[in-house]
Design a protein around this motif. Structure first.
Motif, PDB file in Angstrom:
ATOM      1  N   UNK A  84       0.809  -1.224   0.000  1.00 27.88           N
ATOM      2  CA  UNK A  84       0.000   0.000   0.000  1.00 27.88           C
ATOM      3  C   UNK A  84       0.842   1.275   0.000  1.00 27.88           C
ATOM      4  N   UNK A  85       2.109   1.194   0.390  1.00 32.24           N
ATOM      5  CA  UNK A  85       2.979   2.381   0.346  1.00 32.24           C
ATOM      6  C   UNK A  85       3.656   2.537  -1.018  1.00 32.24           C
ATOM      7  N   UNK A  86       3.310   1.663  -1.978  1.00 34.15           N
ATOM      8  CA  UNK A  86       3.858   1.752  -3.331  1.00 34.15           C
ATOM      9  C   UNK A  86       5.109   0.927  -3.559  1.00 34.15           C
ATOM     10  N   UNK A  87       5.678   0.362  -2.510  1.00 33.46           N
ATOM     11  CA  UNK A  87       6.895  -0.442  -2.671  1.00 33.46           C
ATOM     12  C   UNK A  87       6.554  -1.824  -3.229  1.00 33.46           C
ATOM     13  N   UNK A  88       7.484  -2.362  -4.036  1.00 31.96           N
ATOM     14  CA  UNK A  88       7.258  -3.686  -4.627  1.00 31.96           C
ATOM     15  C   UNK A  88       7.599  -4.775  -3.624  1.00 31.96           C
ATOM     16  N   UNK A  89       6.913  -5.899  -3.764  1.00 32.60           N
ATOM     17  CA  UNK A  89       7.157  -7.054  -2.898  1.00 32.60           C
ATOM     18  C   UNK A  89       8.551  -7.609  -3.160  1.00 32.60           C
ATOM     19  N   UNK A  90       9.328  -7.778  -2.099  1.00 30.57           N
ATOM     20  CA  UNK A  90      10.658  -8.374  -2.219  1.00 30.57           C
ATOM     21  C   UNK A  90      10.614  -9.804  -1.680  1.00 30.57           C
ATOM     22  N   UNK A  91      10.200  -9.961  -0.439  1.00 27.98           N
ATOM     23  CA  UNK A  91      10.111 -11.285   0.176  1.00 27.98           C
ATOM     24  C   UNK A  91       8.658 -11.600   0.461  1.00 27.98           C
ATOM     25  N   UNK A  92       8.158 -12.699  -0.109  1.00 27.25           N
ATOM     26  CA  UNK A  92       6.777 -13.088   0.132  1.00 27.25           C
ATOM     27  C   UNK A  92       6.698 -14.387   0.899  1.00 27.25           C
ATOM     28  N   UNK A  93       5.590 -14.583   1.603  1.00 22.95           N
ATOM     29  CA  UNK A  93       5.382 -15.805   2.381  1.00 22.95           C
ATOM     30  C   UNK A  93       4.120 -16.501   1.867  1.00 22.95           C
ATOM     31  N   UNK A 104     -10.557 -13.139 -10.420  1.00 25.27           N
ATOM     32  CA  UNK A 104     -10.071 -11.786 -10.197  1.00 25.27           C
ATOM     33  C   UNK A 104      -9.544 -11.679  -8.767  1.00 25.27           C
ATOM     34  N   UNK A 105      -8.318 -12.139  -8.549  1.00 20.17           N
ATOM     35  CA  UNK A 105      -7.733 -12.168  -7.206  1.00 20.17           C
ATOM     36  C   UNK A 105      -6.562 -11.193  -7.132  1.00 20.17           C
ATOM     37  N   UNK A 106      -6.876  -9.946  -6.795  1.00 21.06           N
ATOM     38  CA  UNK A 106      -5.856  -8.891  -6.797  1.00 21.06           C
ATOM     39  C   UNK A 106      -5.407  -8.470  -5.404  1.00 21.06           C
ATOM     40  N   UNK A 107      -6.002  -9.052  -4.358  1.00 22.63           N
ATOM     41  CA  UNK A 107      -5.667  -8.668  -2.985  1.00 22.63           C
ATOM     42  C   UNK A 107      -5.185  -9.898  -2.220  1.00 22.63           C
ATOM     43  N   UNK A 108      -4.554  -9.682  -1.063  1.00 26.13           N
ATOM     44  CA  UNK A 108      -3.876 -10.783  -0.373  1.00 26.13           C
ATOM     45  C   UNK A 108      -4.350 -10.912   1.066  1.00 26.13           C
ATOM     46  N   UNK A 109      -4.631 -12.176   1.445  1.00 31.53           N
ATOM     47  CA  UNK A 109      -4.918 -12.482   2.840  1.00 31.53           C
ATOM     48  C   UNK A 109      -3.749 -13.275   3.422  1.00 31.53           C
ATOM     49  N   UNK A 110      -3.598 -13.147   4.735  1.00 31.51           N
ATOM     50  CA  UNK A 110      -2.630 -13.947   5.466  1.00 31.51           C
ATOM     51  C   UNK A 110      -3.424 -14.988   6.251  1.00 31.51           C
TER      52      UNK A 110
END
Length: 134
Positions: A84-93, A104-110
């Protein structure tokens, strides 16, 4: 340093939890991703940005087995995950097989690990407010 202690205590009394250099708010209701992001903004914070395995583990202790929205999505460019701060994902889990962009899955849940989901789904969410920068 003593002047900062009351500032830390006040948010915790309102349901905020302290970890590392941020405080976190875990919602008690469910909203879609956009409403969740807006709720965090109204609280002077952002929808959760996870920067490390330690932070991911900490969040998993506090979400009480609920799926929660985090501040990650690829609505601008499919497959380019941004916080949300505009930074790209570097490390994902990501959970195994995710992100899969089914439909249409554009958002992420944990949900222990991450999964992409339709943004209009209803989940709890977590806000994060940085309280010190190094």
């Amino acid at each position: 340093p003593n002047r900062k202690l009351p500032l830390l205590r006040a948010p915790q009394q309102e349901g905020w939890i302290y970890f590392s250099s941020s405080i976190y708010y875990v919602s008690t209701e469910k909203k879609n991703w956009t409403e969740s992001r807006d709720d965090c903004r109204e609280r002077g914070s952002v929808l959760l940005i996870i920067n490390s395995r330690e932070e991911q583990n900490f969040i998993n202790m506090w979400r009480k087995y609920q799926e929660v929205w985090i501040g990650l999505g690829d609505s601008e460019t499919e497959g380019v995950w941004k916080w949300v701060d505009g930074s790209e994902l570097i490390t994902g889990f990501w959970r195994a097989g995710e992100p899969n962009s089914k439909g249409d899955e554009d958002c992420v849940i944990n949900e222990w690990n991450w999964a992409d989901y339709p943004c209009n789904s209803q989940f709890n969410w977590i806000c994060e407010k940085r309280i010190m920068t190094i």
